[in-house]
Design a protein around this motif. Structure first.
Motif, PDB file in Angstrom:
ATOM      1  N   HIS A  17       0.846  -1.189   0.000  1.00  0.00           N
ATOM      2  CA  HIS A  17       0.000   0.000   0.000  1.00  0.00           C
ATOM      3  C   HIS A  17       0.887   1.247   0.000  1.00  0.00           C
ATOM      4  CE1 HIS A  17      -3.718  -2.204   0.583  1.00  0.00           C
ATOM      5  NE2 HIS A  17      -3.091  -2.956   1.477  1.00  0.00           N
ATOM      6  N   HIS A  30      -3.208   4.927  -2.672  1.00  0.00           N
ATOM      7  CA  HIS A  30      -4.300   5.581  -1.953  1.00  0.00           C
ATOM      8  C   HIS A  30      -3.961   7.074  -1.959  1.00  0.00           C
ATOM      9  CE1 HIS A  30      -5.543   1.629  -0.232  1.00  0.00           C
ATOM     10  NE2 HIS A  30      -4.236   1.407  -0.259  1.00  0.00           N
ATOM     11  N   TYR A  78      -4.817  11.008  -1.244  1.00  0.00           N
ATOM     12  CA  TYR A  78      -5.622  11.888  -0.391  1.00  0.00           C
ATOM     13  C   TYR A  78      -5.285  13.343  -0.756  1.00  0.00           C
ATOM     14  CZ  TYR A  78      -5.332   7.512   2.319  1.00  0.00           C
ATOM     15  OH  TYR A  78      -5.334   6.194   2.709  1.00  0.00           O
ATOM     16  N   GLU A  93      -4.970  -0.225   6.267  1.00  0.00           N
ATOM     17  CA  GLU A  93      -4.179  -0.798   5.178  1.00  0.00           C
ATOM     18  C   GLU A  93      -2.760  -0.219   5.236  1.00  0.00           C
ATOM     19  OE1 GLU A  93      -7.108  -1.718   1.551  1.00  0.00           O
ATOM     20  OE2 GLU A  93      -7.126   0.394   2.130  1.00  0.00           O
ATOM     21  N   HIS A 136       0.473   5.268   0.381  1.00  0.00           N
ATOM     22  CA  HIS A 136      -0.438   6.347   0.758  1.00  0.00           C
ATOM     23  C   HIS A 136       0.189   7.696   0.381  1.00  0.00           C
ATOM     24  CE1 HIS A 136      -3.079   3.640   3.068  1.00  0.00           C
ATOM     25  NE2 HIS A 136      -1.952   3.007   3.368  1.00  0.00           N
TER      26      HIS A 136
END
Length: 273
Positions: free
Chosen positions: A9, A40, A42, A61, A11
């Motif tokens: 993952h 991911h 944001y 995650e 981020h």
């Protein structure tokens, strides 16, 4: 036993659009063969409430955390949250900004999304994009002398995506197909301003791409000839001869990404002047 590192993952936290982070994260991840990043993103993170929610998401995650947050209080919350989770956390722009500050002897402005201001460069990019879309696939050849670059090549040599990529850098780009037996527009032959560059690839590569192309019911379309390597070789020979006759540079895109092809074209521009 399952290899738990075949994916991870990633981020990406930004107080702006996240474009910088996405590019940096993908560039780094590409260096690790067999490890695929699940991204991911944001964007527009500008409040403590948002930070709390995304730390909870990261906890669910866990993975590598990259961020570009100008507000130091918010950045500290991200660092603290990742430290408590035992996860690696990197402020991507911090070391670069530190070097700039040291060299320039001045502090940064700490301005969110400063790279996206509506300045002259921004509007030049929009103008270039409009020009490029209006001059795709041989449209409006009478305007070629207003282009910065004109890309030519046989079908499936990545002319359109390369043109759009260049337009995103503020370079007005037109493109047109080379078709054996079809003369080039007179406006192209007379154009004095643009860099005219031909794109080629191997016949195997072009045939493969053409095989995967979704085609409509085009009148007179001969699929077997379109993907035939011998026919493609003749098309390439004709394209090369056109470029050689007009002293136009040629770039082989067989093993190049769109970004690499665009970079090669940009490198040619000063030499053309």
């Amino acid at each position: 036993m399952e290899n738990r590192k075949n994916f991870f993952h990633l981020h990406l936290i930004s107080d702006s659009t996240g474009e910088t982070l996405i590019s940096a994260g993908r560039a780094a991840a590409a260096q690790f063969r067999g490890s695929n990043a699940i991204e991911h993103v944001y964007p527009l993170i500008r409040s403590k409430k948002q930070i709390k929610a995304l730390i909870d998401a990261i906890d669910r995650e866990p993975g590598i955390v990259l961020y570009t947050i100008v507000d130091q209080d918010l950045a500290a919350l991200i660092e603290t949250g990742c430290h408590e989770l035992g996860l690696p956390c990197v402020n991507v722009l911090a070391p670069i900004i530190d070097k700039f500050q040291t060299y320039l002897g001045a502090p940064s402005r700490g301005r969110v999304g400063a790279q996206h201001v509506l300045n002259a460069e921004y509007f030049a990019r929009i103008e270039a994009l409009n020009f490029t879309m209006d001059h795709d696939d041989g449209q409006a050849p009478e305007d070629y002398d207003h282009a910065d670059v004109v890309i030519i090549g046989i079908s499936r040599t990545s002319k359109t995506p390369t043109s759009i990529y260049l337009a995103n850098r503020g370079i007005k780009t037109a493109n047109l197909p080379i078709v054996p037996g079809v003369p080039l527009p007179e406006a192209l032959l007379k154009a004095a301003h643009p860099l005219i560059v031909g794109l080629i690839a191997t016949s195997d590569r072009i045939s493969q791409v053409r095989e995967n192309r979704v085609l409509g019911a085009t009148a007179g379309y001969d699929r077997s000839e379109y993907v035939d390597r011998a026919s493609i070789t003749e098309e390439l020979k004709y394209a090369r001869s056109l470029c050689a006759r007009n002293n136009w540079p040629v770039i082989d895109v067989t093993r190049r990404s769109i970004e690499e092809t665009a970079a090669a074209i940009v490198a040619l521009r000063p030499k053309a002047r």
